[in-house]
Design a protein around this motif. Structure first.
Motif, PDB file in Angstrom:
ATOM      1  N   HIS A 306       0.901  -1.176  -0.233  1.00 29.82           N
ATOM      2  CA  HIS A 306       0.133   0.161  -0.077  1.00 29.82           C
ATOM      3  C   HIS A 306       0.863   1.143  -0.018  1.00 29.82           C
ATOM      4  CE1 HIS A 306      -3.356  -2.316   0.382  1.00 29.82           C
ATOM      5  NE2 HIS A 306      -3.454  -2.579   1.811  1.00 29.82           N
ATOM      6  N   SER A 307       2.066   1.048   0.222  1.00 27.75           N
ATOM      7  CA  SER A 307       3.170   2.346   0.021  1.00 27.75           C
ATOM      8  C   SER A 307       4.270   2.068  -0.481  1.00 27.75           C
ATOM      9  CB  SER A 307       3.437   2.429   1.748  1.00 27.75           C
ATOM     10  OG  SER A 307       4.434   3.370   1.807  1.00 27.75           O
ATOM     11  N   ARG A 313      14.547   0.362   1.448  1.00 27.80           N
ATOM     12  CA  ARG A 313      14.696   1.655   2.622  1.00 27.80           C
ATOM     13  C   ARG A 313      14.076   1.284   3.712  1.00 27.80           C
ATOM     14  NH1 ARG A 313      12.407   6.708   0.233  1.00 27.80           N
ATOM     15  NH2 ARG A 313      13.438   7.642   1.912  1.00 27.80           N
ATOM     16  N   GLY A 317      15.687   1.694   7.293  1.00 26.32           N
ATOM     17  CA  GLY A 317      14.989   2.374   8.436  1.00 26.32           C
ATOM     18  C   GLY A 317      14.895   1.579   9.712  1.00 26.32           C
ATOM     19  N   THR A 320      18.363   1.099  11.360  1.00 24.48           N
ATOM     20  CA  THR A 320      18.833   2.281  11.990  1.00 24.48           C
ATOM     21  C   THR A 320      17.875   2.573  13.551  1.00 24.48           C
ATOM     22  OG1 THR A 320      18.714   3.282  10.097  1.00 24.48           O
ATOM     23  CG2 THR A 320      18.895   4.712  11.775  1.00 24.48           C
ATOM     24  N   LEU A 321      16.719   2.223  13.469  1.00 27.43           N
ATOM     25  CA  LEU A 321      15.900   2.367  14.837  1.00 27.43           C
ATOM     26  C   LEU A 321      16.299   1.408  15.831  1.00 27.43           C
ATOM     27  CD1 LEU A 321      12.476   3.166  13.243  1.00 27.43           C
ATOM     28  CD2 LEU A 321      13.623   4.717  14.770  1.00 27.43           C
ATOM     29  N   ASP A 327      12.350   4.245  18.214  1.00 25.49           N
ATOM     30  CA  ASP A 327      10.835   3.950  18.239  1.00 25.49           C
ATOM     31  C   ASP A 327      10.476   2.461  17.984  1.00 25.49           C
ATOM     32  OD1 ASP A 327       7.958   5.299  18.511  1.00 25.49           O
ATOM     33  OD2 ASP A 327       7.568   4.082  16.810  1.00 25.49           O
ATOM     34  N   ALA A 330       7.482   2.128  15.241  1.00 28.35           N
ATOM     35  CA  ALA A 330       8.104   2.707  13.686  1.00 28.35           C
ATOM     36  C   ALA A 330       8.742   1.494  13.211  1.00 28.35           C
ATOM     37  CB  ALA A 330       8.798   3.746  13.707  1.00 28.35           C
TER      38      ALA A 330
ATOM     39  N   LEU B 259      -1.243   5.130  15.512  1.00 34.33           N
ATOM     40  CA  LEU B 259      -0.417   4.950  14.474  1.00 34.33           C
ATOM     41  C   LEU B 259      -0.201   6.356  13.738  1.00 34.33           C
ATOM     42  CD1 LEU B 259      -1.452   1.401  12.875  1.00 34.33           C
ATOM     43  CD2 LEU B 259       0.784   2.098  14.183  1.00 34.33           C
ATOM     44  N   GLY B 262       2.657   9.713  16.290  1.00 33.93           N
ATOM     45  CA  GLY B 262       3.984   9.200  16.777  1.00 33.93           C
ATOM     46  C   GLY B 262       4.897   8.366  15.684  1.00 33.93           C
ATOM     47  N   LEU B 263       3.813   7.747  14.838  1.00 39.42           N
ATOM     48  CA  LEU B 263       4.526   7.009  13.904  1.00 39.42           C
ATOM     49  C   LEU B 263       5.441   7.903  12.963  1.00 39.42           C
ATOM     50  CD1 LEU B 263       5.117   4.340  12.199  1.00 39.42           C
ATOM     51  CD2 LEU B 263       3.036   4.816  11.091  1.00 39.42           C
ATOM     52  N   GLY B 266       8.598   8.855  14.598  1.00 40.71           N
ATOM     53  CA  GLY B 266       9.570   7.500  14.721  1.00 40.71           C
ATOM     54  C   GLY B 266      10.306   7.425  13.156  1.00 40.71           C
ATOM     55  N   LEU B 267       9.507   7.400  12.087  1.00 41.06           N
ATOM     56  CA  LEU B 267       9.984   7.308  11.035  1.00 41.06           C
ATOM     57  C   LEU B 267      11.134   8.457  10.412  1.00 41.06           C
ATOM     58  CD1 LEU B 267       6.744   6.505   9.024  1.00 41.06           C
ATOM     59  CD2 LEU B 267       8.609   4.790   9.463  1.00 41.06           C
ATOM     60  N   ALA B 269      12.979   9.724  12.741  1.00 39.91           N
ATOM     61  CA  ALA B 269      14.094   9.359  13.331  1.00 39.91           C
ATOM     62  C   ALA B 269      14.964   8.502  12.849  1.00 39.91           C
ATOM     63  CB  ALA B 269      13.614   8.835  14.675  1.00 39.91           C
ATOM     64  N   ALA B 270      14.263   7.586  11.721  1.00 39.98           N
ATOM     65  CA  ALA B 270      14.912   6.503  10.955  1.00 39.98           C
ATOM     66  C   ALA B 270      15.493   7.141   9.524  1.00 39.98           C
ATOM     67  CB  ALA B 270      14.155   5.440  10.702  1.00 39.98           C
ATOM     68  N   GLY B 271      15.425   8.675   9.455  1.00 39.53           N
ATOM     69  CA  GLY B 271      15.616   9.290   8.429  1.00 39.53           C
ATOM     70  C   GLY B 271      14.608   9.106   7.258  1.00 39.53           C
ATOM     71  N   LEU B 272      13.612   8.734   7.530  1.00 37.38           N
ATOM     72  CA  LEU B 272      12.688   8.320   6.387  1.00 37.38           C
ATOM     73  C   LEU B 272      11.586   9.623   6.369  1.00 37.38           C
ATOM     74  CD1 LEU B 272      12.127   4.700   6.773  1.00 37.38           C
ATOM     75  CD2 LEU B 272      13.206   5.874   4.898  1.00 37.38           C
ATOM     76  N   PHE B 273      11.772  10.454   5.348  1.00 35.87           N
ATOM     77  CA  PHE B 273      10.739  11.628   5.458  1.00 35.87           C
ATOM     78  C   PHE B 273       9.881  11.340   4.323  1.00 35.87           C
ATOM     79  CE2 PHE B 273      14.368  13.170   7.568  1.00 35.87           C
ATOM     80  CZ  PHE B 273      14.066  13.805   8.670  1.00 35.87           C
ATOM     81  N   LEU B 274       8.580  10.656   4.703  1.00 35.22           N
ATOM     82  CA  LEU B 274       7.580  10.239   3.651  1.00 35.22           C
ATOM     83  C   LEU B 274       6.332  11.362   3.266  1.00 35.22           C
ATOM     84  CD1 LEU B 274       7.564   6.597   4.987  1.00 35.22           C
ATOM     85  CD2 LEU B 274       9.234   7.760   3.426  1.00 35.22           C
ATOM     86  N   GLU B 278       2.437   7.872   1.642  1.00 32.90           N
ATOM     87  CA  GLU B 278       3.369   6.861   1.818  1.00 32.90           C
ATOM     88  C   GLU B 278       2.879   6.166   3.337  1.00 32.90           C
ATOM     89  OE1 GLU B 278       7.116   6.930  -0.919  1.00 32.90           O
ATOM     90  OE2 GLU B 278       6.845   8.534   0.457  1.00 32.90           O
ATOM     91  N   VAL B 279       2.783   7.127   4.089  1.00 31.48           N
ATOM     92  CA  VAL B 279       2.684   6.968   5.727  1.00 31.48           C
ATOM     93  C   VAL B 279       1.229   6.208   5.673  1.00 31.48           C
ATOM     94  CG1 VAL B 279       2.161   7.807   8.092  1.00 31.48           C
ATOM     95  CG2 VAL B 279       4.159   8.794   6.591  1.00 31.48           C
ATOM     96  N   GLY B 281      -0.240   4.672   3.681  1.00 31.17           N
ATOM     97  CA  GLY B 281      -0.017   3.230   3.314  1.00 31.17           C
ATOM     98  C   GLY B 281       0.317   2.136   4.449  1.00 31.17           C
ATOM     99  N   LEU B 282       1.477   2.607   4.989  1.00 31.34           N
ATOM    100  CA  LEU B 282       2.109   1.886   6.052  1.00 31.34           C
ATOM    101  C   LEU B 282       0.985   1.750   7.165  1.00 31.34           C
ATOM    102  CD1 LEU B 282       5.667   3.661   6.210  1.00 31.34           C
ATOM    103  CD2 LEU B 282       5.287   1.483   5.199  1.00 31.34           C
TER     104      LEU B 282
END
Lengths: 388, 338
Positions: A306-307, A313, A317, A320-321, A327, A330, B259, B262-263, B266-267, B269-274, B278-279, B281-282
């Motif tokens: 869905h994403s 990646r 990610g 890394t976490l 978190d 996440a 979700l 906060g999620l 968290g993302l 922090a993992a270097g994922l700027f979505l 996209e979020v 979908g997750l």
């Protein structure tokens, strides 16, 4: 056509438009086939419900539905006759004269009715009383398929419905549906049983010349194994059947022709697994050699992502976490996305083998539901996914 | 240490019958079991009875004839042989053994007489198939170098049996025999089959997945087996997918609660700027996953109530190829299968 070719070149299969098929008033019979465990019955029921909601008068013939699916279709009573599905059309008062009926095949009763319809009550009773009839009408390996076709022929000849959706028996192979009636026919045609029960009197047939006295020996051996009584019962049965047989054969042929008639379409259902798609592949080839019209393939219970985030990646990610004790939720979300990307890729690869062999077959993906379908709302949701 | 996943009684069984709902991976696990049982220098036979050539597909070999042949080498030495039993060939084998039909048997087959005889009494097919399986279990070979005793040719026979819908009927040979003659060679042998199938030398394993319908069918089949006096073995839970979510987040996740923002942080922090979609979908993937995990834990407790030993096999995300079968066999070994 050009768009289709472009799709084919890009390795994209053609899209199966089931709503178009259901809306087309020329579609009279829809046969759902596939190997066991792929969701044929649910697919058939969902398509029937959707067609009824679009204003068609539909009957769905199910073979062996799971208990809760049967309940949702109001199929608690087993009387071998279609019944209106309660509550099916409650939201569609404005859609005109749509109607949904459902039935579950009772093969014994269908067989009884077929016998009664072809002979006098006395003769029919003699057949019913033969112990061998019990065997053949309930546990012969092709009976269920034969009776499903017989019932389809009956439903179609009444003209009461403008669309009949047929589920096929849960055979180990989808091809059984097409082959079994022939098997039963050649079994009932009596030649072999006459040879076995009275080889000496079967006349100087060419068969007997070929094998000479060996056949007598064989008949004796078979009679030792099966018991003389069984052979006698079988022989009496086949003789009583002889008078009906012409009628049966004609009927079976007519139904087989119905499967080829314009207005009939086959929908092959498969799960995104190698075995199910291999079966689907055989079936598609067979339909084409029988000149039976294939609407397309329903690839059932897929797990699309869905994403658009890539699996790599997501995994990075998550790592890394995890290493930073970041978190937890996440990280978990990213892990399961990476799993899902892998699953989806595998399903694409498995499907790719099918589409390379059959590039012209239209396909629709039906994403898996996380819960089992056991009510009309569930069927509506499946219907929505089938038509997307 | 006693391992309840594969109790001693199962280790002693000589015939392992593997059934399960269609589509749960019955053939694959039967193959993995045959490999696991052959490990360490033993010899097993994997038999199929439905003419599907499923064994050949799993081991990537040409279609199997009606003859036992080596199909795989097991870890640490040992071999698996494969056999596709066909009722008509089995009947011919009988007729030739007892009535000396010679070459005419083939002509009879071409005429359809053999097929006719096996379809005449539906029970006969099953009796012929299980009769052949029993013959393989009981076959002995050569001489034991030390004692001079004859030893079984196969340490274990694994039967890739019909699916749960038909399994009890298939194994209930006594019932099938009711429709056949009460004397004769097949009758005599069938008495031996009944004895074997109802003894502790047999274990009937059921393959399932953690979904409602397969588990329901498994439980129903266990009841039917018990009622028919047939010995149940282990439940093989196939295609278990890892539960990724921390237990604390599970209930909330199933509804999508918790979700949100906060999620996102968290993302980040993992270097994922979505992007939002996209979020989203997750999130929807996570909700589906959580719903599934909840259903799995519900059906698992129903399965536990059956009180049978359980073996667990994960979903192989790569799909099941020959390497996958060896991997599953190794996992069975780790859970005590021997």
């Amino acid at each position: 056509m050009t768009a289709d070719r472009a799709d084919a070149r890009a390795g994209r299969p053609r899209h199966l438009d089931l709503d178009g098929l259901l809306a087309d008033r020329d579609t009279k019979v829809l046969v759902c086939c596939g190997s066991g465990g792929v969701g044929k019955t649910t697919t058939a029921a969902a398509l029937a419900l959707r067609a009824a909601e679009q204003g068609r008068r539909v009957v769905v013939l199910t073979i062996d539905p799971a208990r809760r699916l049967a309940q949702s279709l109001g199929l608690e009573e087993l009387d071998n006759e279609p019944r209106t599905v309660p509550g099916a059309l409650r939201n569609t008062a404005d859609r005109g004269d749509g109607e949904l009926q459902a039935m579950m095949l009772d093969m014994r009763r269908t067989f009884d009715e077929m016998v009664s319809g072809h002979t006098t009550p006395d003769r029919a009773q003699a057949i019913f009383d033969n112990p061998f009839y019990q065997t053949i009408s309930t546990s012969f390996s092709g009976t269920q398929e034969y009776m499903a076709m017989e019932k389809l022929g009956q439903l179609s000849s009444t003209g009461l419905w403008d669309l009949i959706v047929v589920d096929t028996p849960p055979s180990r192979s989808a091809l059984d549906f097409l082959d079994a009636p022939q098997r039963l026919s050649s079994f009932l045609d009596g030649r072999m049983i006459r040879l076995l029960s009275a080889p000496a009197r079967a006349g100087g047939s060419a068969l007997r010349k070929i094998v000479g006295s060996t056949f007598n020996l064989f008949a004796k051996a078979v009679s030792t194994i099966l018991g003389g009584q069984m052979l006698a019962d079988a022989s009496a049965f086949v003789q009583a059947f002889d008078t009906l047989f012409g009628g049966f054969q004609e009927r079976a042929n007519a139904t087989y022709q119905l499967l080829r008639a314009p207005g009939t379409s086959f929908v092959v259902v498969a799960a995104p697994e190698p075995d199910a798609l291999r079966e689907a592949s055989y079936f598609v080839e067979r339909l084409s050699s029988e000149r039976m019209p294939l609407a397309g393939l329903v690839l059932n219970r897929t797990h699309p992502v869905h994403s658009t985030l890539s699996g790599a990646r997501a995994r990075e990610g998550a790592e890394t976490l995890e290493s930073a004790r970041g978190d937890e939720l996440a990280a978990a979300v990213l892990r399961l996305h990476a799993d899902r990307v892998e699953t989806a890729e595998r399903e694409r690869r498995v499907l790719g083998r099918f589409t390379r062999a059959h590039p012209g077959v239209p396909i629709i993906d039906v994403p898996a539901m996380s819960t089992d379908v056991h009510d009309l709302d569930g069927l509506r949701e499946i219907g929505r996914r089938l038509a997307s | 240490m006693t391992d309840q996943r594969w109790p001693a009684a199962l280790a002693e069984a000589r015939l392992h019958v593997v059934s399960g709902k269609g589509g749960t991976g019955k053939t694959t696990l039967a193959a993995a079991l045959a490999l696991a049982l052959a490990a360490g220098g033993r010899r097993t036979l994997l038999v199929e009875v439905e003419g599907r050539q499923g064994i050949a597909q799993v081991f990537d070999t040409p279609p199997l004839p009606y003859a036992e042949q080596r199909i795989a080498v097991a870890p640490d030495g040992g071999e698996v042989r494969g056999l596709s039993v066909d009722a008509e060939a089995a009947l011919l084998e009988y007729l030739e053994m007892f009535y000396n039909l010679g070459l005419a048997g083939r002509t009879l087959r071409r005429m359809g007489a053999i097929e006719f005889a096996t379809t005449l009494a539906p029970g006969l097919r099953d009796v012929l198939l299980s009769g052949k399986v029993k013959e393989c279990v009981g076959r002995t070979v050569g001489e034991d170098r030390r004692g001079g005793r004859r030893v079984p040719l196969y340490d274990a026979v694994v039967l890739d049996a019909p699916p749960t819908g038909r399994i009890v009927k298939f194994l209930d040979v006594t019932k099938a025999m009711g429709s056949l003659a009460r004397t004769g060679p097949i009758h005599t042998q069938s008495e031996g089959v009944v004895e074997l199938l109802h003894s502790s030398r047999t274990a009937i394993h059921l393959v399932t997945q953690l979904e409602d319908l397969p588990v329901q069918e498994t439980l129903d089949t266990v009841d039917e087996l018990v009622e028919a006096g047939l010995p149940t073995g282990a439940v093989l839970i196939n295609r278990i997918r890892p539960s990724r979510l921390p237990a604390t987040a599970l209930t909330g996740a199933a509804t999508g609660a918790g979700l949100g923002s906060g999620l996102r942080s968290g993302l980040e922090a993992a270097g994922l700027f979505l992007k939002d979609e996209e979020v989203d979908g997750l999130v929807s993937e996570t909700v589906e996953h959580a719903e599934r995990v909840q259903i799995e834990s519900a059906v698992r407790s129903r399965l536990n109530a059956a009180g049978l030993p359980q073996l667990e096999l994960p979903e192989l995300t790569e799909g099941v190829d020959l390497g996958g079968v060896y991997e599953l066999a190794e996992l069975l070994r780790e859970q005590g299968v021997r």
